[in-house]
Structure formats: C-alpha cells, structure tokens
Design an enzyme around this catalytic site. Structure first.
Site, PDB file in Angstrom:
ATOM      1  N   GLY A  80      -8.169  35.021  23.488  1.00 56.44           N
ATOM      2  CA  GLY A  80      -7.246  34.301  24.893  1.00 56.44           C
ATOM      3  C   GLY A  80      -7.256  32.848  24.657  1.00 56.44           C
ATOM      4  N   GLY A 104     -15.087  40.522  32.026  1.00 54.54           N
ATOM      5  CA  GLY A 104     -14.756  39.980  33.294  1.00 54.54           C
ATOM      6  C   GLY A 104     -13.852  38.973  33.531  1.00 54.54           C
ATOM      7  CG  PHE A 105     -14.169  36.116  34.891  1.00 59.89           C
ATOM      8  CD1 PHE A 105     -13.353  35.900  35.597  1.00 59.89           C
ATOM      9  CD2 PHE A 105     -15.520  36.801  34.982  1.00 59.89           C
ATOM     10  CE1 PHE A 105     -13.658  36.483  36.882  1.00 59.89           C
ATOM     11  CE2 PHE A 105     -15.648  37.301  36.366  1.00 59.89           C
ATOM     12  CZ  PHE A 105     -14.760  36.964  37.384  1.00 59.89           C
ATOM     13  N   GLY A 106     -11.828  35.492  30.964  1.00 65.83           N
ATOM     14  CA  GLY A 106     -11.805  34.825  29.864  1.00 65.83           C
ATOM     15  C   GLY A 106     -12.257  33.592  29.854  1.00 65.83           C
ATOM     16  CG  ASP A 114      -8.885  41.531  28.196  1.00 69.93           C
ATOM     17  OD1 ASP A 114      -9.566  42.545  27.519  1.00 69.93           O
ATOM     18  OD2 ASP A 114      -8.428  40.491  27.736  1.00 69.93           O
ATOM     19  CG  MET A 170     -17.370  43.872  25.343  1.00 71.11           C
ATOM     20  SD  MET A 170     -15.640  43.295  25.352  1.00 71.11           S
ATOM     21  CE  MET A 170     -15.828  41.778  26.341  1.00 71.11           C
ATOM     22  CG  HIS A 184      -7.406  42.478  23.664  1.00 72.27           C
ATOM     23  ND1 HIS A 184      -7.907  43.503  23.116  1.00 72.27           N
ATOM     24  CD2 HIS A 184      -7.975  41.905  24.940  1.00 72.27           C
ATOM     25  CE1 HIS A 184      -9.100  43.804  23.704  1.00 72.27           C
ATOM     26  NE2 HIS A 184      -9.410  42.789  24.727  1.00 72.27           N
ATOM     27  CG  MET A 221     -10.578  43.209  33.846  1.00 73.02           C
ATOM     28  SD  MET A 221     -11.199  41.398  33.821  1.00 73.02           S
ATOM     29  CE  MET A 221     -11.036  40.795  32.205  1.00 73.02           C
ATOM     30  CG  MET A 275     -13.247  45.944  30.566  1.00 69.81           C
ATOM     31  SD  MET A 275     -13.090  43.866  30.205  1.00 69.81           S
ATOM     32  CE  MET A 275     -11.276  43.871  29.788  1.00 69.81           C
ATOM     33  CG  HIS A 287     -10.885  45.743  26.585  1.00 73.42           C
ATOM     34  ND1 HIS A 287     -11.698  44.369  26.696  1.00 73.42           N
ATOM     35  CD2 HIS A 287     -12.211  46.458  26.922  1.00 73.42           C
ATOM     36  CE1 HIS A 287     -13.015  44.810  26.785  1.00 73.42           C
ATOM     37  NE2 HIS A 287     -13.154  45.819  26.828  1.00 73.42           N
ATOM     38  CG  ASP A 340     -12.680  41.082  23.864  1.00 67.23           C
ATOM     39  OD1 ASP A 340     -11.917  39.851  23.997  1.00 67.23           O
ATOM     40  OD2 ASP A 340     -12.441  41.966  24.652  1.00 67.23           O
ATOM     41  N   GLY A 341     -14.350  37.868  22.993  1.00 71.03           N
ATOM     42  CA  GLY A 341     -14.831  37.192  23.875  1.00 71.03           C
ATOM     43  C   GLY A 341     -15.238  35.787  23.276  1.00 71.03           C
ATOM     44  N   GLY A 342     -14.827  34.683  23.816  1.00 75.98           N
ATOM     45  CA  GLY A 342     -15.365  33.396  23.343  1.00 75.98           C
ATOM     46  C   GLY A 342     -15.207  33.042  21.593  1.00 75.98           C
ATOM     47  CB  SER A 371      -6.822  38.295  25.369  1.00 72.00           C
ATOM     48  OG  SER A 371      -7.012  38.560  26.745  1.00 72.00           O
TER      49      SER A 371
HETATM   50  C1  DX5 Z   1     -13.284  39.587  28.589  1.00 75.12           C
HETATM   51  C2  DX5 Z   1     -12.119  40.137  27.831  1.00 75.12           C
HETATM   52  C3  DX5 Z   1     -11.564  39.398  26.710  1.00 75.12           C
HETATM   53  C4  DX5 Z   1     -11.346  37.889  27.120  1.00 75.12           C
HETATM   54  C5  DX5 Z   1     -10.786  37.116  25.931  1.00 75.12           C
HETATM   55  O1  DX5 Z   1     -13.446  40.657  29.793  1.00 75.12           O
HETATM   56  O2  DX5 Z   1     -12.199  41.536  27.565  1.00 75.12           O
HETATM   57  O3  DX5 Z   1     -10.490  39.769  26.192  1.00 75.12           O
HETATM   58  O4  DX5 Z   1     -10.150  37.746  27.940  1.00 75.12           O
HETATM   59  O5  DX5 Z   1     -10.604  35.838  26.025  1.00 75.12           O
HETATM   60  P1  DX5 Z   1     -11.339  34.538  25.419  1.00 75.12           P
HETATM   61  O6  DX5 Z   1     -10.895  34.439  24.256  1.00 75.12           O
HETATM   62  O7  DX5 Z   1     -10.741  33.340  26.481  1.00 75.12           O
HETATM   63  O8  DX5 Z   1     -12.837  34.598  25.697  1.00 75.12           O
HETATM   64 ZN    ZN Z   2     -10.783  42.459  26.003  1.00 74.60          ZN
END
Ligand code: DX5
Ligand code: ZN
Length: 219
Positions: free
Chosen positions: A198, A143-145, A36, A138, A34, A38, A69, A67, A176-178, A9
């Site tokens: 990310g 919303g946030f990395g 993102d 998800m 990827h 938003m 959002m 992606h 996707d996420g964490g 990401s």
């Molecule tokens: C969250 C995004 C993810 C996120 C992944 O809304 O869709 O793609 O940026 O980042 P990490 O790996 O830091 O969770």
């Molecule tokens: Zn994403």
C-alpha cells in the site's frame, strides 16, 4: 519459478476516488487489487464491506484479492463472493471450522487463501495446504497500513516453500505488510511470488504508481 505478481492494497488509496484508483492501478500494471476488509473486532480498525466491493467491481475486470480480517468469517464468505471477490483469504483464528470455510470458498468457485499472522505457526494450516490456492504471510500485525516490516517472517516463507516443493503443491505465496524496495527482494528470494503493498506503491516517488509497481517487481 512463478512470475512475480504485485497486488496493490487500496488501503493507501484515495478513498473518495476508489473506482478511479483501481482503474489507475490496472493501467499502471497491477496484477490484482488487494482489498483489506477489517471489522474492528478481529483487528482494531474498520474498513469496507461487500456493497463497496460490488460497486468497485464495475471499474475493472482485474482480480480482486480480498483479505478478510473479520471474525467470525464463515457466514460472510458468500457475501464477499457475490460482491465480486476472486481470491478470498481468511485467517485460521477467525473460523470455528477451517476445513468447512475453505470448502465454502471453493464451492463458490473462488480461489481460497489462508493468512498467517506474524505469530501464527505454519502448523496451524499445514493439513490444508493441499486444498488451497494461496498462503498470505503477514509481515506486520494486521490492522493498519504503513507499519514496519518484520523480517523474522521470511523464515516462515522459506519453510513453506520447502513444503510446497517437496509435496508439489501449487499454492501461491503472498506477503503483506511493510513491503518496500529493499525487503521485496528478500521476500522474493525467500519464496514469495505475490507482493502486497500500500504505502510504497501510493507514496514513494511522489506517488508514481507505475514506477513503484515496476520497481517492486524487479529483483
Ligand atoms: C494490514 C493489511 C495490509 C496493509 C499493507 O492489515 O493487511 O494489506 O494495508 O499496507 P502497507 O504496504 O502500507 O504495509
Ligand atoms: Zn492485507
């Protein structure tokens, strides 16, 4: 079993150097990028739109895994397609008519993905699974990395995998996420074959993205 693919990401990349960051990711072995998107409405954060993606397209021929959002998403699908998206993933809550949004993506000759927030049930998309190329699970609230992985979504991947095998559907399962080096293994075991990351890719091991991509890929 499908080959494990890594989709870094760019949310965690250096935004002043995005073109070079994408080149660097491709050279480091990323399978796709990827992106993102938003809108500050569907999710409480704003990122990038079609003109930026169009500019980035010149830096690499690697697949852009976009992606979205954003809500309402339908009227923007074409703009992201024209900008150079290869996979367009939308959230079912973000469109009035999911079937017509999927058809729109497919008519533009793009791969269609559907994304499920942690609290969204598989039933929301089950009727569409035969028509799509990817399900994005998800593992954080979008919303946030840099957020913490929610292990409870692994059960959803297992269910999805079961449906996929029973019905012989071909969609990819992306998470996707964490994602980090520990939970990546759990996600793969549960049935995911594309990992988005990310923070782990850009920040672990002093930002050695090649090493981090390899570590995520290895089980
Ligand atoms: C969250 C995004 C993810 C996120 C992944 O809304 O869709 O793609 O940026 O980042 P990490 O790996 O830091 O969770
Ligand atoms: Zn994403």
């Amino acid at each position: 079993m499908k080959k494990i693919k890594i989709s870094p990401s760019i949310l965690s990349a250096d935004f002043s150097q995005l073109g070079n960051e994408i080149k660097r990711l491709e050279e480091a072995g990323a399978d796709m990028i990827h992106v993102d998107v938003m809108d500050g409405h569907f999710v409480p954060n704003l990122t990038i739109g079609p003109p930026v993606i169009k500019t980035l397209r010149k830096y690499s021929s690697i697949m852009f895994d976009v992606h979205l959002m954003i809500s309402p998403v339908h009227k923007y699908i074409e703009a992201y397609s024209n900008a150079g998206a290869d996979i367009i993933t939308i959230h079912p809550e973000a469109t009035e008519n999911l079937e017509s949004s999927i058809l729109k993506i497919k008519d533009l000759n793009k791969k269609a993905g559907l994304s499920l927030n942690p609290e969204t049930d598989i039933n929301t998309i089950v009727d569409h699974l035969k028509n799509i190329d990817l399900v994005l699970i998800m593992s954080v609230n979008p919303g946030f990395g840099g957020q913490k992985f929610m292990p409870e979504v692994l059960e959803k991947i297992r269910k999805l995998k079961k449906i996929q095998e029973e019905k012989k559907y071909i969609f990819d399962i992306e998470i996707d996420g964490g994602i980090n080096f520990e939970n990546s293994k759990q996600a793969i075991e549960a049935g995911a074959n594309i990992l988005v990351s990310g923070t782990t890719i850009f920040k672990s091991n002093n930002g050695d993205i090649k090493k981090n991509i390899e570590l995520l890929r290895s089980k």
